[in-house]
Design a protein around this motif. Structure first.
Motif, PDB file in Angstrom:
ATOM      1  N   SER A   1      -4.861  -3.023   2.062  1.00  0.00           N
ATOM      2  CA  SER A   1      -4.887  -1.979   2.151  1.00  0.00           C
ATOM      3  C   SER A   1      -4.160  -1.948   3.263  1.00  0.00           C
ATOM      4  O   SER A   1      -5.362  -1.594   4.241  1.00  0.00           O
ATOM      5  CB  SER A   1      -5.060  -0.993   1.036  1.00  0.00           C
TER       6      SER A   1
ATOM      7  N   THR B   1      -6.698   2.153   3.472  1.00  0.00           N
ATOM      8  CA  THR B   1      -7.767   1.665   4.471  1.00  0.00           C
ATOM      9  C   THR B   1      -8.435   0.965   5.350  1.00  0.00           C
ATOM     10  O   THR B   1      -8.867   1.426   6.704  1.00  0.00           O
ATOM     11  CB  THR B   1      -8.012   0.432   3.144  1.00  0.00           C
TER      12      THR B   1
ATOM     13  N   ASN C   1       0.576  -0.954  -0.094  1.00  0.00           N
ATOM     14  CA  ASN C   1       0.068  -0.259   0.008  1.00  0.00           C
ATOM     15  C   ASN C   1       0.730   1.097   0.073  1.00  0.00           C
ATOM     16  O   ASN C   1       0.623   2.568   0.257  1.00  0.00           O
ATOM     17  CB  ASN C   1      -0.862  -0.274   1.006  1.00  0.00           C
TER      18      ASN C   1
END
Length: 298
Positions: free
Chosen positions: A217, A220, A22
């Protein structure tokens, strides 16, 4: 987040467990203790411990209050009993999760660490949070105007019942000092990290701590963790008032403060700034209630 250099290569970054998943290696993670030179680690505690803790935080004070309401009239004594059971649930959930399923250290599991700079960060952000919340509440009032004679209820007033001794115990010691410490330990310690781990990491989580691999991720996962923990934090406070409008104001206010404290926690990797921010935020509300005349607060 900086990865600790390996012992055999001083000054050379170890393999970055975040790279390739990520973005760059400076991506923030709420619990730096879970990032080892060989990859991420996942404690055995997680969502179910956080969920059980949330239930206990709601059920224990309510049950104790209902059980004692026939013996004690509503007043500072009953408020103190309710606070004690809330603190037992918050601290007990965090301690047991760490000792039975984690690193066995509140510092390593939940980031319970302080630096001197946290005082400056907390005071500044706490004052800013109070101003931000005032602007948010003004905006809500403009969109949803108060009806004639309608008065908003808060939850800070219940701590101010009784004589000066009870006010010191329930409001100053309890509401402004103990509650922020334990609420941050539970909400930004256990709950936030449990959601972030569940979203980001995949691992067996058998025993206390096990190796894990990223599955989604981290960015996220961090956003989801901050939002979910802030919502849980807000819902835990809405039962203190009885009408819909006051509950909405209280939920929005506590959710906003939760987001601010969550960002601080992820940004610094420790609970110190969030705890000081929470202390300043609660303390300023109680201070205003103690200083201002009652007619100005209605």
């Amino acid at each position: 987040m900086r990865i600790t250099p390996t012992p055999d290569q001083p000054g050379v970054p170890a393999a970055d467990p975040l790279h390739g998943m990520n973005g760059p290696s400076h991506t923030r993670f709420a619990n730096p203790a879970q990032l080892s030179p060989t990859g991420p680690l996942k404690p055995g505690w997680g969502l179910w411990q956080a969920a059980v803790g949330l239930v206990l935080v709601l059920a224990l004070p309510l049950g104790a209050t209902l059980a004692l309401s026939s013996v004690l009239p509503f007043g500072p004594e009953l408020v103190f009993v309710s606070l004690c059971f809330t603190w037992i649930a918050l601290l007990g959930s965090s301690l047991l999760s760490s000792r039975l399923w984690g690193f066995g250290s509140l510092a390593r599991d939940f980031g319970l660490r302080f630096k001197w700079i946290d005082l400056a960060i907390g005071v500044g952000v706490g004052i800013a949070a109070r101003i931000i919340l005032a602007l948010v509440q003004v905006t809500i009032t403009l969109v949803w105007p108060l009806g004639e004679g309608e008065v908003l209820q808060g939850n800070a007033g219940v701590f101010l019942a009784g004589d000066s001794g009870w006010i010191f115990v329930n409001a100053i010691l309890g509401g402004a000092l103990i509650a922020p410490f334990l609420e941050e330990l539970f909400n930004r310690g256990l709950v936030l990290r449990a959601v972030q781990n569940a979203w980001w990491l995949r691992g067996s989580a058998k025993g206390q701590v096990s190796p894990a691999t990223p599955q989604r991720s981290l960015t996220t996962a961090t956003v989801v963790a901050i939002l979910v923990s802030s919502l849980a934090f807000g819902l835990l406070h809405t039962g203190a008032v009885g009408d819909l409008r006051s509950s909405v104001y209280l939920l929005v206010g506590t959710f906003t403060v939760g987001v601010i404290c969550g960002v601080l926690t992820v940004w610094t990797g420790r609970l110190g700034p969030a705890i000081v921010t929470h202390v300043v935020f609660n303390g300023s509300a109680i201070g205003l209630l103690l200083i201002l005349p009652p007619e100005l607060l209605t």
